[in-house]
Design a protein around this motif. Structure first.
Motif, PDB file in Angstrom:
ATOM      1  N   ASP A 186       0.752  -1.146  -0.010  1.00 47.80           N
ATOM      2  CA  ASP A 186       0.163   0.044  -0.082  1.00 47.80           C
ATOM      3  C   ASP A 186       0.908   1.384  -0.003  1.00 47.80           C
ATOM      4  OD1 ASP A 186      -1.864   2.093   0.574  1.00 47.80           O
ATOM      5  OD2 ASP A 186      -3.150   0.851   1.561  1.00 47.80           O
ATOM      6  N   THR A 187       0.895   1.892  -1.063  1.00 51.86           N
ATOM      7  CA  THR A 187       1.955   2.999  -1.352  1.00 51.86           C
ATOM      8  C   THR A 187       1.352   4.250  -0.498  1.00 51.86           C
ATOM      9  OG1 THR A 187       0.713   3.600  -3.504  1.00 51.86           O
ATOM     10  CG2 THR A 187       2.798   2.359  -3.656  1.00 51.86           C
ATOM     11  N   GLU A 188       0.109   4.264  -0.096  1.00 52.12           N
ATOM     12  CA  GLU A 188      -0.074   5.461   0.500  1.00 52.12           C
ATOM     13  C   GLU A 188      -0.032   5.371   2.133  1.00 52.12           C
ATOM     14  OE1 GLU A 188      -3.988   7.015  -0.856  1.00 52.12           O
ATOM     15  OE2 GLU A 188      -2.399   7.150  -2.295  1.00 52.12           O
ATOM     16  N   ASN A 223       1.856  -0.476   6.865  1.00 47.92           N
ATOM     17  CA  ASN A 223       1.569  -1.719   5.867  1.00 47.92           C
ATOM     18  C   ASN A 223       1.746  -2.996   6.681  1.00 47.92           C
ATOM     19  OD1 ASN A 223       1.485  -1.895   2.773  1.00 47.92           O
ATOM     20  ND2 ASN A 223       2.598  -0.010   3.205  1.00 47.92           N
ATOM     21  N   VAL A 250       6.126   4.151   1.625  1.00 51.44           N
ATOM     22  CA  VAL A 250       6.600   2.883   0.697  1.00 51.44           C
ATOM     23  C   VAL A 250       7.176   3.274  -0.559  1.00 51.44           C
ATOM     24  CG1 VAL A 250       5.508   0.878  -0.688  1.00 51.44           C
ATOM     25  CG2 VAL A 250       5.231   1.279   1.705  1.00 51.44           C
ATOM     26  N   ASP A 251       6.575   4.500  -1.222  1.00 50.27           N
ATOM     27  CA  ASP A 251       6.981   5.054  -2.559  1.00 50.27           C
ATOM     28  C   ASP A 251       8.439   5.322  -2.428  1.00 50.27           C
ATOM     29  OD1 ASP A 251       4.979   4.870  -4.358  1.00 50.27           O
ATOM     30  OD2 ASP A 251       4.103   6.687  -3.810  1.00 50.27           O
ATOM     31  N   LYS A 287      11.564  -2.682  -1.017  1.00 45.18           N
ATOM     32  CA  LYS A 287      10.095  -3.061  -1.136  1.00 45.18           C
ATOM     33  C   LYS A 287      10.094  -4.670  -1.011  1.00 45.18           C
ATOM     34  CE  LYS A 287       8.574   0.910  -3.677  1.00 45.18           C
ATOM     35  NZ  LYS A 287       8.780   1.522  -5.254  1.00 45.18           N
TER      36      LYS A 287
END
Ligand code: ADP
Ligand code: MG
Length: 312
Positions: free
Chosen positions: A94-96, A102, A138-139, A146
């Protein structure tokens, strides 16, 4: 005589998966025992991902029998999911959310109480060397980070079976070795590991038993050492001579070899002793541009069994 029971974590019988018209997995049978590190090795499109998606309940088999941890994948997916961890081929974090969140969201899916979840998440961040990144989004992570986070996420429920689809594809050597090291340490904790890969070195390093797949079929099974012994002689001589001596090299070395292969300009001769072949080449005064004496590897087995044709 001991009565030790070997427990099968996975039993697949005549397992088949069709996607309208295309048979992605074609009548394969295999068993995976507790504590094994079992590898599916094969070129692109072989059916590796399709096979393990059936194992973790993402894709129902078209036909055949499949049990995981003694449970039927068609009827007991929920129970299976509680006891396994999955690192999918695609990074689906979940990049948000931050790194830590996460893990906490996943822990929540499994109904792990908040305090225990936080403790487990922190242990796992230590385990995969991301403790300093707990609050990073995460981005902002590298590809290797990752992948490590995916591994941590797959471990949140303390699974007895861990399934990984190409866990190091696209990573640099440092990142790959770190993941390998973490997987080896899980082995010591008795976790059964199932992995797909098209990297021979990964299969050799991580797996104690392998199947090689191609075009939806299992074409062979064994430990890396057994496969090397079964399909190749012990050593290989790789040699490149000046172009007008290629035929002479073949005439001299083929009779002394068990088999040979042309790999681009390089001739590869397989024999119990590559040194003897080299001596023969030197005595014949071949003009050698490049030479390598080496032991045979899983890569030789793989290319012999699956050929050199490019896959997608
Ligand atoms: N969802 C799908 N729908 C249709 N065909 C698929 C689907 N997933 C995979 N395939 C096809 O099934 C075959 C096996 O694919 P896959 O299991 O992904 O192989 P691998 O993981 O070994 O590269 C390929 O020909 C692929 O194109
Ligand atoms: Mg795949």
């Amino acid at each position: 005589m001991g009565k030790e029971k070997v427990e099968n974590v996975v039993i697949a019988e005549h397992l088949t998966k069709q996607y309208d018209g295309l048979t992605a997995v074609n009548d394969i049978s295999f068993q995976i025992k507790r504590g094994e590190r079992f590898g599916f090795l094969g070129p692109n499109g072989a059916g590796k991902t399709t096979t393990i998606k059936m194992l973790y309940g993402m894709s129902p088999p078209t036909s055949g029998k499949l049990s995981v941890l003694g449970l039927d994948v068609r009827k007991q997916v929920r129970e299976i999911k509680k006891r396994i961890g999955v690192v999918p081929q695609e990074t689906n974090l979940d990049t948000e959310l931050s790194v830590l969140d996460n893990l906490l969201v996943y822990a929540n899916y499994f109904g792990i109480p908040k305090n225990a979840a936080r403790k487990r998440a922190e242990e796992l961040l230590d385990f995969i060397h991301l403790e300093e990144r707990a609050n990073t989004m995460v981005d902002a992570l590298s590809g290797g980070m990752k992948r490590r986070l995916l591994l941590a996420r797959a471990l949140i429920n303390n699974p007895e079976l861990l399934i990984l689809d190409e866990p190091t594809t696209g990573l640099d050597p440092q990142a790959r070795h770190l993941i390998w090291d973490r997987l080896m340490s899980l082995r010591e904790q008795g976790v059964t590991i199932i992995i797909t890969t098209h990297y021979m070195d990964e299969a050799s390093t991580l797996c104690n038993i392998l199947v090689i797949m191609d075009e939806g079929k299992i074409i062979t099974e064994g430990s890396p050492a057994e496969l090397i012994a079964r399909y190749t002689s012990q050593e290989a001589l790789e040699i490149r001579v000046i172009p007008d001596q290629t035929q002479k090299a073949l005439d001299i070395l083929i009779p002394k070899s068990k088999s040979y292969e042309a790999q681009d300009e390089t001739l590869v001769f397989f024999a119990p002793s590559a040194d003897e072949l080299l001596k023969t080449a030197e005595e014949a005064k071949l003009k050698i541009e490049y030479v390598l004496v080496r032991r045979t590897t899983l890569e030789d087995v793989f290319l012999k069994l699956t050929g050199r044709r490019l896959r997608d």
